[in-house]
Design an enzyme around this catalytic site. Structure first.
Site, PDB file in Angstrom:
ATOM      1  N   GLU A   1       0.826  -1.214   0.000  1.00 55.56           N
ATOM      2  CA  GLU A   1       0.000   0.000   0.000  1.00 55.56           C
ATOM      3  C   GLU A   1       0.858   1.261   0.000  1.00 55.56           C
ATOM      4  OE1 GLU A   1      -2.675  -3.221   1.389  1.00 55.56           O
ATOM      5  OE2 GLU A   1      -0.632  -2.609   1.936  1.00 55.56           O
TER       6      GLU A   1
ATOM      7  N   ASP B   1     -22.949   0.826  11.802  1.00 59.53           N
ATOM      8  CA  ASP B   1     -22.096   0.648  10.630  1.00 59.53           C
ATOM      9  C   ASP B   1     -22.577   1.436   9.412  1.00 59.53           C
ATOM     10  OD1 ASP B   1     -19.824  -0.572   9.401  1.00 59.53           O
ATOM     11  OD2 ASP B   1     -20.201  -2.348  10.604  1.00 59.53           O
TER      12      ASP B   1
END
Length: 482
Positions: free
Chosen positions: A233, A282
Site C-alpha cells: 500500500e 455501521d
C-alpha cells in the site's frame, strides 16, 4: 504536491473554504457524531473541533466528505485524473518490439518510482509514551451511535506483517477502546490483517501491530484501497502522492510506521486472546452485532507535539466514507477494464453502501453478454459482494440512476432477465440468511437480441434528428428561453 502533515491538509481545506472550526466545548460521547451527521447530510464542510471534553487534541472529521475534498486529499482536481493516468499506462499491449518493451519498463519505473524510505527521525515520535504513561484517555476517541459497544478509532492505518513472507499490509479496521491500554481489533476473516494473525496464531507467537492516525491523507485512503494481496500500500501511496512515504522505526516493536503521522500506537496481539467487540453503528445504516475479536495490547503511544486526531463516523449515506468508496470506484475502474475490456463505466451509488448495488454499462457484442459480465464481477475481488448488479448498454449513463432505472423498467422481463446466484456476501449484510453467505441478483437491462430468445421486433428509441438538435441549439437565445 504531497502533504507533509495533516495540519498541511487542514490549512489547504481552510484556504479553500472547505473547513469550519468549532470552538465550543463538545462531548466525544455522541455529540460530535450528531453534529457531523447533520453536516454530512447537508453536504457541509470538514469540521475541526478545537475543544473536545477530556482531551487537549483537536479533532478533524468529515475531511473526506465531498467529491471535492476527496480529490483535494489525493492532490488532484478530479478523481478521474488518477484513473486517466492509470489508463494511459496500461493501454500498451503485449511487447512486440524493443520500443514496446522500453515503454513497459517506463511504466514499471513510474509505478515504483517512489518506494517508502526509512528515515532516522519522524514527527510522529516527538512525544513518546511508554510503560505507565501509555493511555488512550488523552485521545478524543468518539462514541458514534447510542448502542455502540464503546468508543471507536474509526480511521486507523493498521500495519501488520506476514510471519511467512515479511510482506507488509496496511488496512483500515475499526478499533474499540476497552481500557486505557487495550482495544479490540475488528478485522474480518477475508482481510489481510486477519490472514497475518492466523499465521502467528498457528505458530503460537505474539503478533506485532502498529496503528498510525493522521499524517498525509493519502495514507488513510490507501488503507481502504482493495489492492491485491502482496502489493504494498505504501508503494501505491508513493505513486498517488508523487513522493516517497518516509518511514521511521517503532520504539517497542520491530516495524516501521509513517514518520509524518500524527499519532502512532504500538503493541501486540496474543495468539488466542479475544474479547467481545461491538455492537457498532455501521455504514449499512444498521448496527453490526457484537462478536469475538482479537485483543490489541498497546506498549507505546507516540505523537507529534501538536497532533490532530482524525476520525470519521459511518451510517446511512451520504457519509464521509461514501466518498472514499467513490474514489476507489474511479481509481480502480481502469484495472477492472483490463480484465473486462467490454466494460464502459461503473457506478457504485452512495445509497448502495459499497456492496448493495453495482450499475454497469457494457459494449455488448454477443448474446447473454450481460450475464457473462455479472458472473465475472462476482468473481472479482471485493466486487464478489455486489448484491444487485444492473447491466445496461454502452450509451446509458450509469452515473444517472434515474436513467438506469428507466432501462430496468423498460427493458427487463423479470423471468428472462433476472439471474439469482448463491455465494459469499458481505458479512455486514444482515438480510443474508447466514453470516457472509447468501444470494445475489443480476439484472440484464440491455437491449435484447433475437439470439437471446426475443421473438418480437425491438422498437426504436425516441431520438430527435441531429439536424434539428443543432438548429435549436443555434437559435436558442432567439426563443427567449435563456
Amino acid at each position: 504536491m504531497a502533504y507533509s502533515s495533516l495540519k498541511d491538509f487542514v490549512k489547504t481545506l481552510e484556504g479553500a473554504g472547505e473547513l469550519k472550526r468549532i470552538k465550543a466545548k463538545v462531548s466525544p460521547e455522541l455529540e460530535i457524531a450528531q453534529i457531523t451527521d447533520r453536516v454530512s447530510k447537508a453536504e457541509g464542510p470538514a469540521l475541526l473541533f478545537e475543544n473536545v471534553e477530556g482531551s487537549k487534541m483537536p479533532l478533524l472529521i468529515n475531511a473526506f466528505g465531498s467529491y471535492r475534498r476527496m480529490a483535494m486529499a489525493l492532490c488532484v482536481n478530479d478523481l478521474n485524473e488518477i484513473a486517466d493516468e492509470i489508463e494511459k499506462m496500461i493501454k500498451i499491449g503485449p511487447p512486440e518490439s524493443i520500443i514496446d518493451k522500453i515503454k513497459i519498463l517506463g511504466i514499471l519505473a513510474k509505478l515504483t518510482k517512489f518506494p517508502p524510505k526509512t528515515v532516522k527521525r519522524g514527527a510522529c515520535q516527538e512525544m513518546v509514551l511508554t510503560g505507565d504513561r501509555v493511555s488512550l484517555d488523552h485521545i478524543p476517541i468518539i462514541k458514534c451511535w447510542p448502542q455502540d459497544g464503546g468508543r471507536y478509532i474509526t480511521l486507523p492505518q493498521v500495519f501488520t506483517q506476514s510471519l511467512k513472507t515479511g510482506q507488509r499490509n496496511v488496512g483500515m479496521y475499526r478499533i474499540q477502546k476497552i481500557d486505557e491500554r487495550t482495544t479490540a481489533m475488528h478485522w474480518q476473516i477475508h482481510h489481510d490483517g486477519a490472514g497475518h494473525h492466523r499465521e502467528y496464531r498457528e505458530a503460537g507467537l505474539k503478533m506485532p501491530v502498529a496503528v498510525a492516525i493522521g499524517g498525509d491523507p493519502v495514507l488513510s485512503y490507501v488503507a481502504t484501497a482493495p489492492l491485491p494481496t502482496g502489493i504494498d500500500e505504501l508503494l501505491f501511496a508513493g505513486f498517488l502522492r508523487k513522493a516517497n512515504v518516509p518511514m521511521v522505526q517503532c520504539r517497542t516493536i520491530d516495524m516501521t510506521v509513517p514518520a509524518d503521522a500524527d499519532i502512532v500506537l504500538e503493541g501486540y496481539i496474543e495468539p488466542n486472546e479475544t474479547c467481545v467487540e461491538g455492537p457498532f453503528g455501521d455504514h449499512t445504516g444498521y448496527y453490526s452485532l457484537a462478536d469475538e475479536y482479537p485483543v490489541f495490547h498497546i506498549t507505546c503511544i507516540s505523537h507529534r507535539k501538536d497532533p490532530i486526531y482524525q476520525t470519521i463516523i459511518v451510517g446511512k449515506p451520504p457519509m464521509e466514507d461514501c466518498y472514499m468508496g467513490k474514489a476507489t470506484e474511479r481509481i480502480f475502474l481502469p484495472l477492472i477494464k483490463m480484465q473486462l475490456p467490454e466494460l464502459v463505466d461503473m457506478n457504485l451509488p452512495l445509497f448502495g453502501v459499497f456492496h448493495n448495488f453495482a450499475l454497469i454499462s457494457i459494449d455488448k457484442h454477443y448474446p447473454f453478454h450481460a450475464k457473462k459480465i455479472m458472473h465475472s464481477l462476482w468473481g472479482l475481488g471485493q466486487l464478489m459482494f455486489s448484491k444487485i448488479i444492473i447491466v445496461v448498454d454502452k450509451d446509458v449513463d450509469v452515473q444517472n440512476v434515474e436513467e438506469v432505472l428507466f432501462r430496468v423498467g423498460s427493458n427487463v422481463d423479470p423471468k428472462r432477465d433476472v439471474t439469482i446466484v448463491e455465494g459469499p456476501v458481505d458479512v455486514l449484510d444482515h438480510a443474508a440468511p447466514l453470516m457472509g453467505a447468501g444470494s445475489k441478483m443480476g439484472i440484464d437491462a440491455t437491449t435484447k437480441w433475437r439470439e437471446e430468445g426475443y421473438q418480437r421486433e425491438w422498437p426504436d428509441e425516441l431520438k430527435m434528428s441531429q439536424e434539428i438538435v443543432s438548429l435549436v441549439e443555434k437559435r436558442w437565445k432567439e426563443y427567449g428561453l435563456g
